[in-house]
Design a protein around this motif. Structure first.
Motif, PDB file in Angstrom:
ATOM      1  N   TYR A 546      37.342  41.323  34.741  1.00  0.00           N
ATOM      2  CA  TYR A 546      37.957  42.512  35.344  1.00  0.00           C
ATOM      3  C   TYR A 546      38.948  43.123  34.342  1.00  0.00           C
ATOM      4  O   TYR A 546      39.470  42.416  33.437  1.00  0.00           O
ATOM      5  CB  TYR A 546      38.713  42.123  36.616  1.00  0.00           C
ATOM      6  N   PRO A 547      39.262  44.390  34.515  1.00  0.00           N
ATOM      7  CA  PRO A 547      40.321  44.983  33.669  1.00  0.00           C
ATOM      8  C   PRO A 547      41.625  44.201  33.832  1.00  0.00           C
ATOM      9  O   PRO A 547      41.940  43.699  34.921  1.00  0.00           O
ATOM     10  CB  PRO A 547      40.450  46.406  34.217  1.00  0.00           C
ATOM     11  N   GLU A 548      42.378  44.107  32.716  1.00  0.00           N
ATOM     12  CA  GLU A 548      43.600  43.313  32.727  1.00  0.00           C
ATOM     13  C   GLU A 548      44.587  43.806  33.790  1.00  0.00           C
ATOM     14  O   GLU A 548      45.272  43.013  34.431  1.00  0.00           O
ATOM     15  CB  GLU A 548      44.260  43.374  31.343  1.00  0.00           C
ATOM     16  N   GLU A 549      44.608  45.168  34.016  1.00  0.00           N
ATOM     17  CA  GLU A 549      45.540  45.706  34.999  1.00  0.00           C
ATOM     18  C   GLU A 549      45.205  45.223  36.415  1.00  0.00           C
ATOM     19  O   GLU A 549      46.095  44.948  37.223  1.00  0.00           O
ATOM     20  CB  GLU A 549      45.530  47.243  34.970  1.00  0.00           C
ATOM     21  N   ARG A 550      43.914  45.110  36.698  1.00  0.00           N
ATOM     22  CA  ARG A 550      43.537  44.679  38.045  1.00  0.00           C
ATOM     23  C   ARG A 550      43.876  43.205  38.252  1.00  0.00           C
ATOM     24  O   ARG A 550      44.392  42.816  39.307  1.00  0.00           O
ATOM     25  CB  ARG A 550      42.042  44.911  38.293  1.00  0.00           C
ATOM     26  N   VAL A 551      43.589  42.360  37.240  1.00  0.00           N
ATOM     27  CA  VAL A 551      43.920  40.941  37.353  1.00  0.00           C
ATOM     28  C   VAL A 551      45.421  40.759  37.508  1.00  0.00           C
ATOM     29  O   VAL A 551      45.895  39.950  38.326  1.00  0.00           O
ATOM     30  CB  VAL A 551      43.388  40.168  36.136  1.00  0.00           C
ATOM     31  N   ALA A 552      46.199  41.567  36.757  1.00  0.00           N
ATOM     32  CA  ALA A 552      47.658  41.467  36.850  1.00  0.00           C
ATOM     33  C   ALA A 552      48.138  41.840  38.251  1.00  0.00           C
ATOM     34  O   ALA A 552      49.045  41.194  38.813  1.00  0.00           O
ATOM     35  CB  ALA A 552      48.305  42.366  35.794  1.00  0.00           C
ATOM     36  N   PHE A 553      47.530  42.895  38.813  1.00  0.00           N
ATOM     37  CA  PHE A 553      47.916  43.289  40.166  1.00  0.00           C
ATOM     38  C   PHE A 553      47.612  42.181  41.171  1.00  0.00           C
ATOM     39  O   PHE A 553      48.437  41.873  42.042  1.00  0.00           O
ATOM     40  CB  PHE A 553      47.177  44.571  40.558  1.00  0.00           C
ATOM     41  N   MET A 554      46.448  41.569  41.070  1.00  0.00           N
ATOM     42  CA  MET A 554      46.071  40.507  42.006  1.00  0.00           C
ATOM     43  C   MET A 554      47.039  39.334  41.910  1.00  0.00           C
ATOM     44  O   MET A 554      47.443  38.759  42.938  1.00  0.00           O
ATOM     45  CB  MET A 554      44.633  40.044  41.725  1.00  0.00           C
ATOM     46  N   LEU A 555      47.453  38.990  40.697  1.00  0.00           N
ATOM     47  CA  LEU A 555      48.361  37.862  40.537  1.00  0.00           C
ATOM     48  C   LEU A 555      49.746  38.196  41.077  1.00  0.00           C
ATOM     49  O   LEU A 555      50.398  37.358  41.710  1.00  0.00           O
ATOM     50  CB  LEU A 555      48.441  37.472  39.057  1.00  0.00           C
ATOM     51  N   ARG A 556      50.201  39.453  40.837  1.00  0.00           N
ATOM     52  CA  ARG A 556      51.510  39.829  41.372  1.00  0.00           C
ATOM     53  C   ARG A 556      51.483  39.867  42.903  1.00  0.00           C
ATOM     54  O   ARG A 556      52.402  39.402  43.572  1.00  0.00           O
ATOM     55  CB  ARG A 556      51.913  41.215  40.839  1.00  0.00           C
ATOM     56  N   ASP A 557      50.418  40.427  43.436  1.00  0.00           N
ATOM     57  CA  ASP A 557      50.359  40.631  44.880  1.00  0.00           C
ATOM     58  C   ASP A 557      50.162  39.320  45.642  1.00  0.00           C
ATOM     59  O   ASP A 557      50.804  39.082  46.663  1.00  0.00           O
ATOM     60  CB  ASP A 557      49.212  41.600  45.201  1.00  0.00           C
ATOM     61  N   ALA A 558      49.290  38.454  45.133  1.00  0.00           N
ATOM     62  CA  ALA A 558      48.987  37.211  45.834  1.00  0.00           C
ATOM     63  C   ALA A 558      49.983  36.096  45.508  1.00  0.00           C
ATOM     64  O   ALA A 558      50.199  35.192  46.320  1.00  0.00           O
ATOM     65  CB  ALA A 558      47.572  36.752  45.500  1.00  0.00           C
ATOM     66  N   ALA A 559      50.556  36.147  44.305  1.00  0.00           N
ATOM     67  CA  ALA A 559      51.545  35.141  43.864  1.00  0.00           C
ATOM     68  C   ALA A 559      51.034  33.722  44.044  1.00  0.00           C
ATOM     69  O   ALA A 559      51.627  32.903  44.782  1.00  0.00           O
ATOM     70  CB  ALA A 559      52.860  35.341  44.608  1.00  0.00           C
ATOM     71  N   PRO A 560      49.912  33.334  43.383  1.00  0.00           N
ATOM     72  CA  PRO A 560      49.420  31.959  43.518  1.00  0.00           C
ATOM     73  C   PRO A 560      50.373  30.964  42.868  1.00  0.00           C
ATOM     74  O   PRO A 560      51.149  31.299  41.972  1.00  0.00           O
ATOM     75  CB  PRO A 560      48.074  32.005  42.779  1.00  0.00           C
ATOM     76  N   LYS A 561      50.307  29.722  43.341  1.00  0.00           N
ATOM     77  CA  LYS A 561      51.174  28.671  42.813  1.00  0.00           C
ATOM     78  C   LYS A 561      50.780  28.319  41.392  1.00  0.00           C
ATOM     79  O   LYS A 561      51.643  28.038  40.555  1.00  0.00           O
ATOM     80  CB  LYS A 561      51.085  27.443  43.721  1.00  0.00           C
ATOM     81  N   LEU A 562      49.473  28.341  41.135  1.00  0.00           N
ATOM     82  CA  LEU A 562      48.958  28.117  39.788  1.00  0.00           C
ATOM     83  C   LEU A 562      47.545  28.670  39.738  1.00  0.00           C
ATOM     84  O   LEU A 562      46.944  28.996  40.775  1.00  0.00           O
ATOM     85  CB  LEU A 562      48.994  26.627  39.418  1.00  0.00           C
ATOM     86  N   VAL A 563      46.983  28.754  38.530  1.00  0.00           N
ATOM     87  CA  VAL A 563      45.623  29.240  38.330  1.00  0.00           C
ATOM     88  C   VAL A 563      44.851  28.183  37.549  1.00  0.00           C
ATOM     89  O   VAL A 563      45.332  27.679  36.518  1.00  0.00           O
ATOM     90  CB  VAL A 563      45.593  30.580  37.568  1.00  0.00           C
ATOM     91  N   ILE A 564      43.657  27.846  38.033  1.00  0.00           N
ATOM     92  CA  ILE A 564      42.788  26.886  37.356  1.00  0.00           C
ATOM     93  C   ILE A 564      41.804  27.683  36.515  1.00  0.00           C
ATOM     94  O   ILE A 564      41.105  28.571  37.029  1.00  0.00           O
ATOM     95  CB  ILE A 564      42.044  26.002  38.359  1.00  0.00           C
ATOM     96  N   THR A 565      41.743  27.346  35.221  1.00  0.00           N
ATOM     97  CA  THR A 565      40.868  28.072  34.305  1.00  0.00           C
ATOM     98  C   THR A 565      39.804  27.125  33.760  1.00  0.00           C
ATOM     99  O   THR A 565      39.841  25.916  33.978  1.00  0.00           O
ATOM    100  CB  THR A 565      41.667  28.668  33.142  1.00  0.00           C
TER     101      THR A 565
END
Length: 609
Positions: A546-565
């Protein structure tokens, strides 16, 4: 050549279509107790047949296939009334063979009779007349003439009755002359056909009924009957309602039947057929013949009428039908040409009859006569409600004839009980809306609302981890997930996801914690998702394409505890902590609880909207 009457034409068409059968026999079995002169009775039957030309008429075809009436001269007619003496064996066969005789209308007289001697002072007289030669109104003159002829033969004489004013052939010619041609706009037939064309235009077909089985492509006309009664108290209420509203008992019963059909799913626009005697001239009163006609009662229930409103509608429609009763139903079918089907009767599939004509007691000199029930074997309609006042006129006796291809006996018995219930309600409160009339049987509403709708049930834990564990325990060695050449069994997937879940709990993941998952479609994706749920968390799918701006928005909005990559090379915008799948597997497998309830939140999904 004498043409067929319009009524005969319809039966002739059905006869030619399906062949000889007993479907249109008028049958009776009479128990005769007393000293019977069998020779006199047989002679009397012959006298009656010779008196009425309809009973000695054959229906034959000319070379072009057009049917016509061939009336045999009275002097040439010999009527055989076989008499079977002795014990009971075979008696039922004689009666059945007579009442269910399949007349060949081109060669057989349309009447058949047989005597069975059950004892010196007890006999059974079985009679069958094809409907093409008689109708319900013919029973009284037939039995009256039979009694007169028997009395004369007992005295050694021929019956000395006055000649009939007209014969059935005269009626046939008079009917055609009276009605005229439908092509003549001034003719009676043309005017009445125009009335029925407007009345029946757009009538939905067939009527929706609560069938037990799908309607066959071709009606078989197999049938049976169930008894129907209304007690004196309810009948008295029906009569009182009819008197107060200026209608007949028949109209009240028709209205109640319409309510029943409507409430059972028949729709807002429905039709009920009814017979009408067709003997519009006094000269026809003492004749045996086929005069009865059918008319259609079409009712609209779409505007939420009360039963009083419906009664008014029934009255107006019935009066209009009586004014236009001469148009033969058979001819209407031909001229109006509705959508025809071999599966159902045209225009109406439910018939209602109120047999309120005067019933004469049939008596023979020195003989006590009682009628025996004749089992119905055929059904002309889907349902036929055939009612009459009982012998004391204090109640109603009748039968509901039904097509066994469509209905079970229990269903029809219940329809009768529901009709009685409808009558009780509308007699008690005729101003109530039709939609409020209850057609439920006692206890039926409670069964539908309570027993059949009970939702209390012991259910297993509905969570995904619990469902997975049950499946894993049942089939541990079955393949649970496959991607390319790699696959995991249920047992191995359970073990791996348990390990990751413990490590996620150690990192602070718990009830409704949100965990981002940035993995491609793979075996590891399934392991991780299951692990997040076992830890009690919810997952947030992330697509790193996804575009970096969209991923950034999802992370700001959802505020996950961590991300598994998927690995060290995956980078995410922002400051959310990340951990690779490999790191989770390598961490110490601390003994921590697994399978914390997620409280209902399983995942968060961001759509394109």
């Amino acid at each position: 050549m004498i043409p067929l009457s319009y009524a005969q034409s319809r039966l002739w068409f059905l006869y030619r279509f399906s062949g000889p059968s007993a479907n249109y026999n008028i049958s009776a079995v009479l128990r005769l107790r007393g000293r019977l002169d069998r020779t006199a009775l047989a002679a009397a039957v012959g006298d009656v047949v010779r008196r009425h030309d309809s009973l000695r008429t054959l229906i034959v075809e000319d070379p072009s296939g057009t049917p016509f009436q061939q009336v045999l001269p009275a002097a040439e007619v010999v009527v055989d009334v076989p008499s079977t003496a002795g014990g009971r064996p075979g008696q039922a066969d004689v009666v059945t063979d007579t009442t269910e005789y399949p007349f060949d209308l081109a060669t057989d007289l349309p009447v058949r009779a047989a005597l069975v001697r059950r004892a010196p002072d007890e006999h059974l007289l079985a009679l069958a007349i094809h409907h093409i030669a008689a109708d319900g109104g013919s029973i009284a003159p037939f039995t009256r003439d039979l009694a007169t002829a028997y009395a004369a033969r007992l005295a050694g004489d021929a019956p000395d009755w006055p000649p009939l004013p007209v014969g059935y052939v005269d009626y046939t010619l008079w009917q055609r002359e009276l009605l005229g041609d439908e092509s003549d706009e001034e003719s009676v037939l043309a005017r009445q056909v125009d009335y029925w064309r407007q009345e029946l235009d757009g009538l939905p077909q067939p009527l929706r009924l609560p069938l037990d089985r799908p309607r066959p492509a071709v009606a078989a006309y197999r049938g049976d009957v169930v008894d129907f009664t209304i007690g004196p108290e309810l009948f008295s209420g029906v009569e009182e309602l009819a008197r107060r509203r200026g209608v007949t008992v028949s109209m009240v019963l028709q209205g109640a039947l319409a309510v029943l059909l409507h409430r059972m799913g028949g729709g807002d626009d429905l039709a009920i057929g009814s017979p009408i005697a067709g003997r519009t001239d006094e000269a026809l009163a003492d004749m045996v013949g086929f005069f009865v006609n059918s008319w259609v009662l079409r009712l609209q229930l779409s505007r939420d009428p009360s039963f009083d409103d419906l009664l008014h509608q029934v009255r107006e429609k019935a009066l209009g039908a009586y004014e236009h009763q001469d148009a033969p139903f058979e001819r209407l079918v031909e001229l109006l040409n509705p959508d025809r089907s071999l599966a159902y009767h045209p225009f109406f599939q439910v018939m209602f009859a109120w047999q309120n004509y005067h019933r004469l007691d049939f008596a023979l000199p020195g003989i006590h006569v009682t009628a025996e029930p004749v089992p119905a074997k055929g059904a002309k309609f889907d349902l036929f409600f055939n009612f009459a006042p009982d012998a004391t006129e204090q109640g109603i006796n009748g039968v509901i004839e039904y097509a066994t291809d469509l209905f079970d006996r229990t269903t029809v018995e219940q329809l009768g009980a529901r009709l009685r219930g409808v009558l009780r309600q509308v007699v008690r409160d005729p101003g109530r809306p039709v939609r409020s009339v209850d057609v439920y049987l006692p206890g039926e509403r409670d069964r539908l609302l309570t027993a059949c709708n009970a939702t209390a049930a012991a259910l297993p834990d509905p969570s995904v981890p619990a469902a997975f564990r049950r499946r894993s325990a049942a089939t541990p060695d079955a393949v649970a997930v496959r991607s390319g050449r790699r696959s995991l069994t249920y047992q191995r997937l359970d073990e791996l996801s348990d390990t990751l879940a413990r490590n996620l709990v150690r990192r602070g993941v718990g009830g409704e914690s949100l965990v981002g998952v940035a993995l491609p479609r793979s075996v590891e994706l399934v392991v991780v998702l299951l692990a997040v749920l076992k830890a009690g968390g919810a997952y947030l799918p992330l697509d790193l394409e996804y575009p970096e701006e969209r991923v950034a928005f999802m992370l700001r909005d959802a505020a996950p505890k961590l991300v598994i990559t998927g690995g060290q090379g995956d980078t995410l915008p922002g400051t959310v902590p990340t951990v690779s799948v490999e790191e989770l597997h390598e961490e110490s497998d601390a003994v921590l609880p697994v399978g914390i309830s997620a409280g209902g939140l399983a995942y968060v999904m961001y759509t394109s909207g």
